[in-house]
Design a protein around this motif. Sequence first.
Motif, short mmCIF file in Angstrom:
data_model
loop_
_atom_site.label_atom_id
_atom_site.label_comp_id
_atom_site.label_asym_id
_atom_site.label_seq_id
_atom_site.Cartn_x
_atom_site.Cartn_y
_atom_site.Cartn_z
N MET A 1 66.57 -7.20 60.01
CA MET A 1 65.13 -6.99 59.85
C MET A 1 64.68 -5.77 60.64
N GLN A 2 63.81 -4.99 60.03
CA GLN A 2 63.28 -3.84 60.74
C GLN A 2 62.06 -4.23 61.55
N ALA A 3 61.73 -3.37 62.51
CA ALA A 3 60.63 -3.69 63.43
C ALA A 3 59.33 -4.01 62.69
N GLU A 4 59.06 -3.24 61.62
CA GLU A 4 57.78 -3.49 60.92
C GLU A 4 57.78 -4.83 60.20
N ASP A 5 58.98 -5.30 59.77
CA ASP A 5 59.05 -6.61 59.11
C ASP A 5 58.77 -7.72 60.12
N ILE A 6 59.21 -7.50 61.37
CA ILE A 6 58.95 -8.51 62.40
C ILE A 6 57.46 -8.61 62.67
N SER A 7 56.78 -7.46 62.74
CA SER A 7 55.34 -7.56 62.99
C SER A 7 54.62 -8.12 61.77
N LEU A 8 55.13 -7.82 60.57
CA LEU A 8 54.53 -8.42 59.37
C LEU A 8 54.71 -9.92 59.41
N SER A 9 55.88 -10.36 59.83
CA SER A 9 56.11 -11.81 59.87
C SER A 9 55.21 -12.49 60.90
#
Length: 225
Positions: A1-9
């Motif tokens: 997972m990329q950093a932006e996916d983590i913040s999206l999650s």
Amino acid sequence: MQAEDISLSKRLESVRERVVRAAERVHRDPAGILLLAVTKVFPAATIQAAYALGLRDFGENYVQEFEQKATEVSHLPGARFHLIGHLQSNKSARATELFDVIQTVDSARLAQRLNDSGKRLDVYLEIKLGEEEAKTGAKPDKVPELAAAVRECANLRLLGLMTIPPWSEDAETSRPYFRRLQELAKRNALHHLSMGMSNDFEVAIEEGATCVRIGTALFGKRRKG
Ligand SMILES: *Cc1c(COP(=O)(O)O)cnc(C)c1O
């Protein structure tokens, strides 16, 4: 997972919690509230990332913009794409190819055009409740005749009403608009209400929203187009 996916999650988790809490305040089942992820301005990769996190319904404002992304996302199983921006009748044929749901039907003529495409579509009537000049949408007193016209269209299934109240920082300013849309839907035997955005979706849920359209609270601020 990329950093932006983590913040999206993280953001998605927070939005879902807020949906549940708002529903609980008014003793509603949160399962009856669709979270529509508004992905306008963001690339197809954003839709894919949101899909990977379990989102299935996506809102786009412009036929032309979505045309660019559609090839990358239209194959996703179970994904449904909603048009939530104003639809010009000369783009209606293309819109029926790209979208599953048209939330912005505001004239009998547009309904007829959509119906003529032959594709089965779910639709909402977009209602203008504010007084601002620029806003699109049908006037509230047109709902009975518009609903009747759409119900004549064999390929269209009329779900309910959609509205965008005048912008305000304060979510409470939207409440009377949401309440009016609810009353209007009830009077016309319509069951779905698409209302509420990042700034006021909890109030919309308290007033009966069955679809909240969320962009910024999930994906962050949009760059100006
Ligand atoms: C952009 C847009 C949204 C999402 O707005 P946010 O404030 O970013 O959540 C919802 N509905 C419509 C019709 C929009 O154009």
